[in-house]
Enzyme design. Structure first.
Site, short mmCIF file in Angstrom:
data_model
loop_
_atom_site.label_atom_id
_atom_site.label_comp_id
_atom_site.label_asym_id
_atom_site.label_seq_id
_atom_site.Cartn_x
_atom_site.Cartn_y
_atom_site.Cartn_z
N PHE A 169 -1.53 16.34 4.20
CA PHE A 169 -1.89 15.69 2.94
C PHE A 169 -0.68 15.73 2.02
CE2 PHE A 169 -3.94 14.71 -1.02
CZ PHE A 169 -4.84 13.73 -0.62
N ASP A 188 -3.74 5.84 6.33
CA ASP A 188 -4.22 7.08 6.95
C ASP A 188 -5.18 6.67 8.07
OD1 ASP A 188 -4.49 9.97 6.82
OD2 ASP A 188 -6.42 9.68 5.86
N GLU A 244 0.85 -1.20 0.00
CA GLU A 244 0.00 0.00 0.00
C GLU A 244 0.88 1.25 0.00
OE1 GLU A 244 -2.52 1.57 -0.68
OE2 GLU A 244 -4.05 1.47 0.88
N ASP A 245 0.40 2.31 -0.62
CA ASP A 245 1.18 3.54 -0.64
C ASP A 245 1.18 4.20 0.75
OD1 ASP A 245 -1.53 4.13 -0.80
OD2 ASP A 245 -1.35 5.56 -2.43
P1 IMP Z 1 -7.37 5.26 4.72
O1 IMP Z 1 -8.47 4.29 4.36
O2 IMP Z 1 -7.91 6.46 5.44
O3 IMP Z 1 -6.22 4.63 5.44
O4 IMP Z 1 -6.84 5.88 3.36
C1 IMP Z 1 -5.97 5.19 2.54
C2 IMP Z 1 -6.04 5.71 1.13
O5 IMP Z 1 -6.36 7.10 1.08
C3 IMP Z 1 -4.67 5.59 0.50
O6 IMP Z 1 -4.56 4.37 -0.21
C4 IMP Z 1 -4.60 6.78 -0.41
O7 IMP Z 1 -5.14 6.45 -1.67
C5 IMP Z 1 -5.50 7.81 0.23
N1 IMP Z 1 -4.74 8.79 1.04
C6 IMP Z 1 -4.68 8.88 2.38
N2 IMP Z 1 -3.90 9.90 2.78
C7 IMP Z 1 -3.43 10.46 1.64
C8 IMP Z 1 -2.53 11.56 1.39
O8 IMP Z 1 -1.98 12.23 2.28
N3 IMP Z 1 -2.29 11.83 0.07
C9 IMP Z 1 -2.85 11.11 -0.95
N4 IMP Z 1 -3.68 10.08 -0.76
C10 IMP Z 1 -3.97 9.76 0.53
#
Ligand code: IMP
Length: 172
Positions: free
Chosen positions: A149, A100, A96-97
């Site tokens: 972000f 968050d 995963e990139d």
């Molecule tokens: P989560 O479900 O909140 O953990 O979000 C994960 C997904 O949200 C990641 O796979 C990203 O695609 C996107 N995401 C979360 N934070 C960022 C950020 O700071 N920049 C760009 N994409 C983000």
């Protein structure tokens, strides 16, 4: 065009990926793992990671969507594209990139677990632990970053900035 400010350079990213790749190559030696990239954000990381590893691996992709407009997550994860390779009885590493809130990864780990791999681990290049809503076990972490972000190195805002080679903060 919004302003971007580099917080992690391409050299720092390459160095850390070399370390992760060495660790993964040791841990997955003789296991022929399947690396599952989470689209779209992880495409740059995954391609650098597999080329830095020195063991055979297989690659598949999974695509989910959760984000509304740029920085706002909708909170609802949708599976847009599932796996193509059967993973039952295999060693799986989800790549995963960024983690968050953690909802995307916890949804994905459930999806993968249902398909009965022998093992399942998670590798995330960037981690924002201060934003966590659900607990997720991250086995391999590239960088822990503050609550901001970020874009670049595959990460976007409304499909922009993925091509930037460094990790940047998007400034208002
Ligand atoms: P989560 O479900 O909140 O953990 O979000 C994960 C997904 O949200 C990641 O796979 C990203 O695609 C996107 N995401 C979360 N934070 C960022 C950020 O700071 N920049 C760009 N994409 C983000």
């Amino acid at each position: 065009m919004d302003k971007t400010k580099i917080i992690i350079t391409r050299e720092e990213i390459a160095k850390r990926i070399a370390e992760l790749a060495a660790e993964l190559s040791r841990d997955y030696k003789d296991k022929n793992p399947i690396l599952i990239g989470v689209l779209k954000g992880s495409f740059v990381f995954l391609s650098d990671l597999v080329r830095a590893m020195n063991i055979p691996v297989e690659v598949d992709f999974i695509r989910v969507s959760s984000y509304g407009a740029c920085k706002e997550t909708s909170g609802k994860i949708k599976l847009v594209q599932g796996l193509k390779i059967p993973i039952k009885g295999r060693h799986v590493l989800v790549v995963e990139d960024i983690v968050d809130g953690g909802l995307t990864v916890s949804f994905l780990l459930d999806y993968v677990k249902h398909r009965r791999p022998v093992s399942i681990k998670l590798c995330a290049l960037f981690d924002k632990p201060s934003r966590r809503k659900v607990e997720v076990p991250i086995d391999y972490i590239g960088f822990t970053i503050p609550d901001a972000f970020v874009v670049g190195y595959g990460l976007d805002c409304n499909e922009k900035y993925r091509y930037l080679p460094d990790l940047c903060i998007l400034e208002e």
